[in-house]
Design an enzyme around this catalytic site. Structure first.
Site, PDB file in Angstrom:
ATOM      1  N   HIS A 117      37.258  30.508  52.578  1.00 15.97           N
ATOM      2  CA  HIS A 117      37.028  31.235  51.333  1.00 15.97           C
ATOM      3  C   HIS A 117      35.976  30.439  50.538  1.00 15.97           C
ATOM      4  CE1 HIS A 117      38.093  32.667  47.238  1.00 15.97           C
ATOM      5  NE2 HIS A 117      38.600  33.721  47.841  1.00 15.97           N
ATOM      6  N   ASP A 194      44.152  24.490  52.647  1.00  8.07           N
ATOM      7  CA  ASP A 194      44.122  25.639  51.745  1.00  8.07           C
ATOM      8  C   ASP A 194      45.208  26.608  52.219  1.00  8.07           C
ATOM      9  OD1 ASP A 194      43.759  28.058  50.543  1.00  8.07           O
ATOM     10  OD2 ASP A 194      41.591  28.170  50.875  1.00  8.07           O
ATOM     11  N   GLN A 197      46.804  31.622  51.758  1.00  7.51           N
ATOM     12  CA  GLN A 197      47.271  32.777  52.540  1.00  7.51           C
ATOM     13  C   GLN A 197      48.452  32.447  53.439  1.00  7.51           C
ATOM     14  OE1 GLN A 197      46.359  35.752  51.945  1.00  7.51           O
ATOM     15  NE2 GLN A 197      44.478  35.470  50.788  1.00  7.51           N
ATOM     16  N   LYS A 220      49.734  35.032  44.667  1.00  5.63           N
ATOM     17  CA  LYS A 220      49.729  35.623  46.015  1.00  5.63           C
ATOM     18  C   LYS A 220      51.106  35.567  46.659  1.00  5.63           C
ATOM     19  CE  LYS A 220      44.936  34.289  46.960  1.00  5.63           C
ATOM     20  NZ  LYS A 220      44.195  35.547  46.888  1.00  5.63           N
ATOM     21  N   CYS A 359      35.077  37.216  49.612  1.00  7.52           N
ATOM     22  CA  CYS A 359      34.764  35.837  49.193  1.00  7.52           C
ATOM     23  C   CYS A 359      34.694  34.890  50.386  1.00  7.52           C
ATOM     24  CB  CYS A 359      35.775  35.312  48.170  1.00  7.52           C
ATOM     25  SG  CYS A 359      35.809  36.258  46.667  1.00  7.52           S
TER      26      CYS A 359
HETATM   27  N1  7TS Z   1      41.646  30.362  49.600  1.00  7.71           N
HETATM   28  C1  7TS Z   1      41.959  31.452  50.295  1.00  7.71           C
HETATM   29  C2  7TS Z   1      42.173  31.366  51.779  1.00  7.71           C
HETATM   30  C3  7TS Z   1      42.094  32.674  49.619  1.00  7.71           C
HETATM   31  O1  7TS Z   1      42.417  33.771  50.303  1.00  7.71           O
HETATM   32  C4  7TS Z   1      41.880  32.729  48.215  1.00  7.71           C
HETATM   33  C5  7TS Z   1      41.923  34.011  47.446  1.00  7.71           C
HETATM   34  C6  7TS Z   1      41.589  31.536  47.556  1.00  7.71           C
HETATM   35  C7  7TS Z   1      41.471  30.377  48.285  1.00  7.71           C
HETATM   36  C8  7TS Z   1      41.422  31.473  46.072  1.00  7.71           C
HETATM   37  O2  7TS Z   1      42.633  31.736  45.456  1.00  7.71           O
HETATM   38  P1  7TS Z   1      42.718  31.894  43.855  1.00  7.71           P
HETATM   39  O3  7TS Z   1      44.118  32.314  43.621  1.00  7.71           O
HETATM   40  O4  7TS Z   1      42.389  30.578  43.275  1.00  7.71           O
HETATM   41  O5  7TS Z   1      41.716  32.947  43.491  1.00  7.71           O
HETATM   42  N2  7TS Z   1      41.661  35.157  48.207  1.00  7.71           N
HETATM   43  C9  7TS Z   1      41.420  36.407  47.761  1.00  7.71           C
HETATM   44  C10 7TS Z   1      41.223  37.465  48.605  1.00  7.71           C
HETATM   45  O6  7TS Z   1      41.268  37.397  49.833  1.00  7.71           O
HETATM   46  N3  7TS Z   1      40.972  38.587  47.873  1.00  7.71           N
HETATM   47  O7  7TS Z   1      41.029  38.246  46.582  1.00  7.71           O
HETATM   48  C11 7TS Z   1      41.290  36.884  46.496  1.00  7.71           C
END
Ligand code: 7TS
Length: 400
Positions: A117, A194, A197, A220, A359
């Protein structure tokens, strides 16, 4: 499974029952999470760690109990290894900034992967603007899994950290994180996982994994927005400097010299989102009340069923999911139909999916496309919803 716990799932969108399949972006929230936060705002609210008065103590107790819930949830050794952040993004930025400042010299290297990401790419590039470090990229194979042999070859005497997604938010691929950590540790290299997910879909045991840093987001995993976690091994958190300065993170302040607070507060400048930490704790309770076994059985069944049904659609191209079922995240395209058109028309049928580069632009380029449509499931999704998705896609493709 427990759909009635999620009021939003009864909504009608464009005259159709909502089919919410954008869970990798954010999950919906059960009533217990929202109610606990409302209750705290109405009856407990006071700033934490600062007051001698009753409400402040009570709010502090709830906040610290939430930290203990997170510790237990990922089996950290100590609650002082749990840093509350705004989410995965902030957690990774913290490590890139602080570890980068203390533990990396010009010419040192970080290894990331082709399936990251942006939040695990750009923070390292920001570090590069302050210090000339190298960013090495572990490629994926044509089957869209990590090339572990290539990863081993990328390790050099200048490698200082490996920062890698546990699960791809585009492909649903579950990376062999324990193996990656073993390889890294054989070279004395720490690993940042990370887990954005993975945290919603599988148990994480940071001690069993021997992970050095783990980042994830509350929103999430059925929790509120604006709260996330950085787990760090005490030895690293003690060694690296604070990321932000301000209240709470200090020991003594003079204009000449400031000392820092102990862990975890050294990394928590300013008023924390103590209402959200309560929400996160209730989300953990919610997951645990159902149990990982049940959740995983249901989500794997859904993913298998979805893969099976989607494959019956003419001209569909599904990315990843070659080696195994993977996590409940499926990216696809249908013939020459633009992903945005497909997503927009599915929305007209009440079906919420994600479209675009998710992203993860370098990964999307590697897949040779400009974007995909992504359906991602959570514990409340059903086979009926997958049937609706599949018939929706058939309907839309017949229009082209
Ligand atoms: N890393 C991964 C693997 C992610 O899927 C996401 C967010 C992030 C980091 C960042 O997370 P945040 O909560 O700090 O924003 N992924 C997604 C997505 O797949 N669609 O919207 C956000």
């Amino acid at each position: 499974m427990n759909r009635e716990d999620f009021p939003i799932l009864t909504r009608n969108i464009h005259g159709h029952s909502l089919v919410y399949l954008d869970n990798a972006a954010t999950t919906q929230k059960p009533r217990s999470v929202v109610d606990a936060m409302t209750e705290e705002y109405y009856n407990v609210n006071a700033n934490v760690h600062r007051g001698v008065h009753f409400l402040s103590q009570q709010a502090t107790d709830l906040h610290e109990a939430a930290r203990e819930s997170v510790r237990r949830f990922i089996n950290a050794r100590s609650a002082s290894e749990i840093i509350f952040t705004r989410g995965t993004t902030e957690s990774i930025n913290l490590v890139a900034y602080s570890f980068g400042q203390e533990c990396m010299e010009p010419g040192d290297e970080v290894i990331v992967t082709e399936m990251e990401h942006h939040s695990n790419i750009v923070p390292w590039q920001l570090l590069q603007t302050r210090k000339p470090i190298g960013i090495r990229v572990c490629p994926i194979t044509d089957d869209a899994v990590l090339d572990i042999q290539a990863l081993e070859k990328l390790i050099s005497p200048r490698t200082r950290i490996i920062s890698v997604a546990h699960v791809s938010n585009v492909l649903g691929t579950v990376n062999p994180i324990a193996e990656i950590i073993n390889i890294a540790h054989a070279h004395n290299i720490p690993v940042l996982v990370d887990a954005a997910q993975s945290a919603p879909h599988m148990p994480l045991d940071v001690q069993a994994l021997d992970a050095d840093f783990v980042a994830f987001s509350g929103h999430k995993m059925y929790g509120p927005t604006g709260i996330g976690v950085l787990y760090g091994k005490e030895k690293w958190l003690e060694r690296i400097p604070p990321y932000m300065g301000g209240g709470e993170m200090i020991g003594k302040v003079t204009f000449e010299h400031t000392t820092f607070n102990s862990l975890p507060y050294k990394f928590e400048a300013g008023t924390p989102d103590y209402i959200a930490t309560t929400g996160l704790a209730r989300a953990i309770d919610y997951i645990e009340s159902i149990g990982w076994e049940e959740i995983q059985k249901h989500e794997h069944e859904l993913t298998r069923y979805a893969l099976e049904q989607l494959q019956t659609i003419p001209d569909i191209h599904i990315y990843g999911h070659k080696a195994d079922t993977g996590d409940p995240v499926i990216s696809f395209n249908i013939g020459a139909i633009h992903h945005l058109d497909l997503g927009t028309l599915l929305d007209q049928l009440g079906i919420a999916v994600r479209t675009g580069h998710h992203c993860a632009e370098p990964l999307i380029h590697r897949l040779g496309v400009e974007g995909t449509v992504r359906a991602s499931f959570a514990l409340y999704n059903t086979k009926e919803e997958i049937d609706i998705l599949v018939s929706g896609i058939r309907r839309v493709s017949s229009m082209f």
